[in-house]
Write a protein that holds these residues in place. Structure first.
Motif, PDB file in Angstrom:
ATOM      1  N   LYS A 183       4.422   7.637   2.659  1.00  0.00           N
ATOM      2  CA  LYS A 183       4.635   6.380   3.381  1.00  0.00           C
ATOM      3  C   LYS A 183       4.170   5.202   2.541  1.00  0.00           C
ATOM      4  O   LYS A 183       3.410   5.362   1.597  1.00  0.00           O
ATOM      5  CB  LYS A 183       3.873   6.378   4.707  1.00  0.00           C
ATOM      6  CG  LYS A 183       4.351   7.427   5.683  1.00  0.00           C
ATOM      7  CD  LYS A 183       3.626   7.314   6.993  1.00  0.00           C
ATOM      8  CE  LYS A 183       4.171   8.366   7.948  1.00  0.00           C
ATOM      9  NZ  LYS A 183       3.680   8.163   9.304  1.00  0.00           N
ATOM     10  N   ALA A 184       4.632   4.014   2.918  1.00  0.00           N
ATOM     11  CA  ALA A 184       4.200   2.789   2.248  1.00  0.00           C
ATOM     12  C   ALA A 184       4.224   1.638   3.240  1.00  0.00           C
ATOM     13  O   ALA A 184       5.022   1.624   4.179  1.00  0.00           O
ATOM     14  CB  ALA A 184       5.094   2.480   1.059  1.00  0.00           C
ATOM     15  N   THR A 185       3.333   0.666   3.046  1.00  0.00           N
ATOM     16  CA  THR A 185       3.286  -0.549   3.849  1.00  0.00           C
ATOM     17  C   THR A 185       3.944  -1.657   3.042  1.00  0.00           C
ATOM     18  O   THR A 185       3.748  -1.749   1.827  1.00  0.00           O
ATOM     19  CB  THR A 185       1.826  -0.931   4.157  1.00  0.00           C
ATOM     20  OG1 THR A 185       1.209   0.162   4.820  1.00  0.00           O
ATOM     21  CG2 THR A 185       1.741  -2.141   5.046  1.00  0.00           C
TER      22      THR A 185
ATOM     23  N   LYS B  20       8.215   5.367   6.366  1.00  0.00           N
ATOM     24  CA  LYS B  20       8.498   6.627   5.676  1.00  0.00           C
ATOM     25  C   LYS B  20       9.284   6.391   4.394  1.00  0.00           C
ATOM     26  O   LYS B  20      10.133   5.516   4.322  1.00  0.00           O
ATOM     27  CB  LYS B  20       9.333   7.550   6.568  1.00  0.00           C
ATOM     28  CG  LYS B  20       8.544   8.268   7.621  1.00  0.00           C
ATOM     29  CD  LYS B  20       9.423   9.166   8.462  1.00  0.00           C
ATOM     30  CE  LYS B  20      10.007  10.278   7.621  1.00  0.00           C
ATOM     31  NZ  LYS B  20      10.765  11.263   8.396  1.00  0.00           N
TER      32      LYS B  20
ATOM     33  N   PRO C 174       3.027   1.616   8.414  1.00  0.00           N
ATOM     34  CA  PRO C 174       3.457   2.523   7.341  1.00  0.00           C
ATOM     35  C   PRO C 174       4.890   3.010   7.579  1.00  0.00           C
ATOM     36  O   PRO C 174       5.221   3.504   8.650  1.00  0.00           O
ATOM     37  CB  PRO C 174       2.463   3.679   7.428  1.00  0.00           C
ATOM     38  CG  PRO C 174       1.249   3.073   8.056  1.00  0.00           C
ATOM     39  CD  PRO C 174       1.781   2.052   9.032  1.00  0.00           C
TER      40      PRO C 174
ATOM     41  N   LYS D 160       0.851  -1.185   0.000  1.00  0.00           N
ATOM     42  CA  LYS D 160       0.000   0.000   0.000  1.00  0.00           C
ATOM     43  C   LYS D 160       0.887   1.236   0.000  1.00  0.00           C
ATOM     44  O   LYS D 160       1.907   1.272   0.688  1.00  0.00           O
ATOM     45  CB  LYS D 160      -0.876   0.007   1.255  1.00  0.00           C
ATOM     46  CG  LYS D 160      -1.965   1.050   1.261  1.00  0.00           C
ATOM     47  CD  LYS D 160      -2.738   1.115   2.576  1.00  0.00           C
ATOM     48  CE  LYS D 160      -3.217  -0.232   3.048  1.00  0.00           C
ATOM     49  NZ  LYS D 160      -3.921  -0.164   4.339  1.00  0.00           N
ATOM     50  N   VAL D 161       0.497   2.251  -0.795  1.00  0.00           N
ATOM     51  CA  VAL D 161       1.240   3.506  -0.842  1.00  0.00           C
ATOM     52  C   VAL D 161       0.318   4.622  -0.394  1.00  0.00           C
ATOM     53  O   VAL D 161      -0.800   4.745  -0.871  1.00  0.00           O
ATOM     54  CB  VAL D 161       1.768   3.792  -2.269  1.00  0.00           C
ATOM     55  CG1 VAL D 161       2.506   5.108  -2.313  1.00  0.00           C
ATOM     56  CG2 VAL D 161       2.661   2.657  -2.752  1.00  0.00           C
ATOM     57  N   MET D 162       0.807   5.418   0.587  1.00  0.00           N
ATOM     58  CA  MET D 162       0.068   6.567   1.102  1.00  0.00           C
ATOM     59  C   MET D 162       0.928   7.805   0.903  1.00  0.00           C
ATOM     60  O   MET D 162       2.019   7.702   0.361  1.00  0.00           O
ATOM     61  CB  MET D 162      -0.218   6.373   2.585  1.00  0.00           C
ATOM     62  CG  MET D 162      -1.069   5.168   2.907  1.00  0.00           C
ATOM     63  SD  MET D 162      -0.632   4.484   4.510  1.00  0.00           S
ATOM     64  CE  MET D 162       0.472   3.173   4.011  1.00  0.00           C
ATOM     65  N   SER D 163       0.490   8.914   1.346  1.00  0.00           N
ATOM     66  CA  SER D 163       1.235  10.157   1.206  1.00  0.00           C
ATOM     67  C   SER D 163       2.544  10.101   2.007  1.00  0.00           C
ATOM     68  O   SER D 163       2.526  10.187   3.227  1.00  0.00           O
ATOM     69  CB  SER D 163       0.383  11.328   1.681  1.00  0.00           C
ATOM     70  OG  SER D 163       1.110  12.523   1.604  1.00  0.00           O
TER      71      SER D 163
ATOM     72  N   LYS E  88       5.483   1.931  -6.072  1.00  0.00           N
ATOM     73  CA  LYS E  88       4.079   1.613  -6.324  1.00  0.00           C
ATOM     74  C   LYS E  88       3.823   0.209  -5.779  1.00  0.00           C
ATOM     75  O   LYS E  88       4.766  -0.518  -5.447  1.00  0.00           O
ATOM     76  CB  LYS E  88       3.751   1.733  -7.811  1.00  0.00           C
ATOM     77  CG  LYS E  88       4.518   0.827  -8.721  1.00  0.00           C
ATOM     78  CD  LYS E  88       4.170   1.106 -10.179  1.00  0.00           C
ATOM     79  CE  LYS E  88       4.859   0.188 -11.136  1.00  0.00           C
ATOM     80  NZ  LYS E  88       6.299   0.141 -11.078  1.00  0.00           N
TER      81      LYS E  88
END
Length: 89
Positions: A16-18, A33, A31, A11-14, A68
């Motif tokens: 951050k990513a999991t 950084k 998440p 998962k990609v967030m603002s 991604k």
């Protein structure tokens, strides 16, 4: 003490990513950084068929690496549950 691992982005967030670490089953990280790079583009002028065009100076901040979902990454995970994505592999 930190642990250096490899895994796949889930998962990609603002900013951050999991990540799902390789060899850890269905476990996912909290998440993590992404590093950020600030790029300063100076004012510049381009000449073309319709005359000259001047583009103003710009400052752009981008995530590094640009990730991604399903990208393989190297990351560090600290004992307190925080971490940092280092690079794509």
């Amino acid at each position: 003490m930190a642990e250096l691992l490899k895994g796949k982005v889930t998962k990609v967030m603002s900013g951050k990513a999991t990540v799902k670490p390789f060899g850890y089953g269905s476990t996912e990280t909290p998440p993590l950084k992404l590093q950020q790079i600030t790029i300063k583009i100076p004012e510049h002028t381009a000449s073309g068929v319709n005359g000259s065009v001047t583009a103003p100076a710009q400052t752009v901040t981008v995530n590094h690496p640009a990730v991604k979902v399903n990208d393989a990454v190297a990351f560090v995970l600290y004992e307190d549950g925080t971490g940092l994505i280092i690079d794509k592999i």
